[in-house]
Design a protein around this motif. Sequence first.
Motif, PDB file in Angstrom:
ATOM      1  N   CYS A 161       0.800  -1.230   0.000  1.00  0.00           N
ATOM      2  CA  CYS A 161       0.000   0.000   0.000  1.00  0.00           C
ATOM      3  C   CYS A 161       0.829   1.274   0.000  1.00  0.00           C
ATOM      4  O   CYS A 161       1.338   1.681  -1.040  1.00  0.00           O
ATOM      5  N   LEU A 164       3.968   2.521  -2.115  1.00  0.00           N
ATOM      6  CA  LEU A 164       3.960   3.080  -3.464  1.00  0.00           C
ATOM      7  C   LEU A 164       3.578   4.561  -3.492  1.00  0.00           C
ATOM      8  O   LEU A 164       3.671   5.204  -4.538  1.00  0.00           O
ATOM      9  N   ASN A 183       1.718  -5.863  -5.165  1.00  0.00           N
ATOM     10  CA  ASN A 183       1.424  -4.791  -4.214  1.00  0.00           C
ATOM     11  C   ASN A 183       0.090  -5.071  -3.523  1.00  0.00           C
ATOM     12  O   ASN A 183      -0.954  -5.114  -4.159  1.00  0.00           O
ATOM     13  N   ASN A 185      -2.901  -4.106  -0.837  1.00  0.00           N
ATOM     14  CA  ASN A 185      -3.479  -2.843  -0.402  1.00  0.00           C
ATOM     15  C   ASN A 185      -4.730  -3.011   0.451  1.00  0.00           C
ATOM     16  O   ASN A 185      -5.507  -3.954   0.266  1.00  0.00           O
ATOM     17  N   ARG A 197      -4.924   6.980  -7.711  1.00  0.00           N
ATOM     18  CA  ARG A 197      -4.143   5.740  -7.649  1.00  0.00           C
ATOM     19  C   ARG A 197      -3.593   5.373  -9.019  1.00  0.00           C
ATOM     20  O   ARG A 197      -2.441   4.956  -9.149  1.00  0.00           O
ATOM     21  N   LEU A 201       0.300   4.807  -9.774  1.00  0.00           N
ATOM     22  CA  LEU A 201       0.829   3.500 -10.158  1.00  0.00           C
ATOM     23  C   LEU A 201       1.602   3.566 -11.471  1.00  0.00           C
ATOM     24  O   LEU A 201       2.615   2.880 -11.638  1.00  0.00           O
ATOM     25  N   ILE A 212       3.380  -3.800 -12.260  1.00  0.00           N
ATOM     26  CA  ILE A 212       2.813  -3.848 -10.913  1.00  0.00           C
ATOM     27  C   ILE A 212       1.450  -4.521 -10.970  1.00  0.00           C
ATOM     28  O   ILE A 212       0.585  -4.132 -11.757  1.00  0.00           O
ATOM     29  N   TYR A 214      -1.527  -4.605  -8.729  1.00  0.00           N
ATOM     30  CA  TYR A 214      -2.064  -3.842  -7.600  1.00  0.00           C
ATOM     31  C   TYR A 214      -3.368  -4.495  -7.145  1.00  0.00           C
ATOM     32  O   TYR A 214      -4.337  -4.546  -7.897  1.00  0.00           O
ATOM     33  N   ASN A 216      -6.320  -4.487  -4.258  1.00  0.00           N
ATOM     34  CA  ASN A 216      -6.926  -3.717  -3.168  1.00  0.00           C
ATOM     35  C   ASN A 216      -8.115  -4.478  -2.600  1.00  0.00           C
ATOM     36  O   ASN A 216      -8.842  -5.153  -3.326  1.00  0.00           O
ATOM     37  N   SER A 230      -8.818  -3.090  -8.281  1.00  0.00           N
ATOM     38  CA  SER A 230      -7.483  -3.643  -8.502  1.00  0.00           C
ATOM     39  C   SER A 230      -7.047  -3.440  -9.948  1.00  0.00           C
ATOM     40  O   SER A 230      -7.869  -3.406 -10.867  1.00  0.00           O
TER      41      SER A 230
END
Length: 555
Positions: A161, A164, A183, A185, A197, A201, A212, A214, A216, A230
């Motif tokens: 989280c 980044l 990553n 989150n 975000r 990113l 990445i 990501y 979430n 995400s």
Amino acid sequence: MRLYPEHETKSSMSNSIRVLMAQINTLVGDIPGNTQRVIDIALDARDRQHANVVLLPELTLSGYPPEDLLLRPSIQTRIEAALTRLREEVRDIHLVVGYPRYRDGVLFNMAGVIYNGELVAEYAKQCLPNYQVFDEMRYFTAGDQPCVFDLKGVPVALTICEDLWKSGPAEQVREQGARLMLNLNASPFHVDKSQQRAKLLSERARQAGCPILYLNQVGGQDELIFDGGSKVIAADGTRVFQGRFFEETFFVAEYNDADQSLAVPGENSVAFPSIEQSVYDALVLGVRDYVNKNGFKGVVLGLSGGIDSGVTLAVAVDALGAERVEAVMMPFRYTSSMSQEDASEQARMLGVRYSSISIEPMYSAFMAQLADEFDGLAADTTEENLQARCRGVVLMAISNKKGVLVLTTGNKSEMAVGYSTLYGDMAGGFDVLKDVPKTLVYRIAAYRNGLSPAIPQRVIDRPPSAELAPDQTDQDSLPDYDVLDRLLELYVEHDYSAHALIAEGFEPEVVQRVIRLVDINEYKRRQAPVGVRITQRGFGRDRRYPITSGWKAGD
């Protein structure tokens, strides 16, 4: 650090990796339940999705934010038991999961990689947020080392989280030669957060020099909403895939190390929702999770025929279904026939249980008992507040008897200036619109009606009124909402001083009056129900002002 699973050699590894992105909704404190959910997801990812990796959110095992549960002595025992279960029950897939964990007597916000009974890599979050709704420094110690582990011959980095939102961890990832970043989150929602975000990113992927993934979390936790969203970001910053918002979702991201390419087969990216859609979806998710996670049978609310209760009813029905929602009209001598007609019509439109209970007899009984106390004193807001408190008693009685939650209907504009009654319209368990300015209430009403009829148009079109006095409107007591909401945004969310607000063009007397109302009504807000946070600074975890204070807002 670099870690290589003992059973693999580089020559046996393929350079293609399938990662199941598990955007899930956890329950804070339910470590056994969250652990079982992780196990079920991991085994399904292995057997049905043929994934090599399953990626889960930050602090999955404890839920986020666990707050002072992290100070309980048994937290370490429970987390260690959960990790033991994961090592024993999840095989033949790399499990990447977040959890709080002690190391040498110090608590860290961790991400771990479990494979075939071994914890093959572990990373301690380096950047701990301590602003707005975050207070991670109260609980955690910051890590100081990057983590790059070997996965099928690919050096893969872990970050969590806030790592980044700072540049340091991305620089470390590049220095360590990572080819892919995972990553984890738990990033809460506010308006326009998803676009922030995405921009961030893209910058970090370019900085780190690798793609990445990501991930979430999603769900409601008291006032916080986690919106998911995400993402899969290529090394050049291009957004390859945008996942869904405000709902649990699972998708597989395929990474090919030959060219660092990414694909999400069988899935289509979604567009960023509009402000109105994202706020409405956040409210629905917040109500659903608060009611269900706390075990209420349903909800009850006072339906006045006004815009705030009309929007609240629509949200409640969309969150829980009409069968779990009850609306009560509580008319008084000042309640117009229009309000009663509109309340009845909306209840019919949405199919909820509806009743009308006059507060006239209750009000008269109170006034009779208070006659000696009030003798010789002129009528004022006391009588208006008494009406609101009669309604609060009715709703709380229904709540107690039926095991349902009272939804209050006050909006952010009203909460800011104290245009509400303690133990009256503020009586209840959850305020759906607590962080929604009045002007935005109208916008989301129009948005909801654009999906299907839910709020009578006359409710939206008529001037807002509490109907506590003859021919009363909100603007008898407050500035026009267009003016008030902009002024409140600058003062509450951006800390403008009185001088700065006047310099923006607001009338000095309006500025001084509104600021005074905001400041003196902190005591009311401290006693208000929790409600969904949708702005960058809501009343609650975000804004912690003293009740007793000699501060003046001129500077």
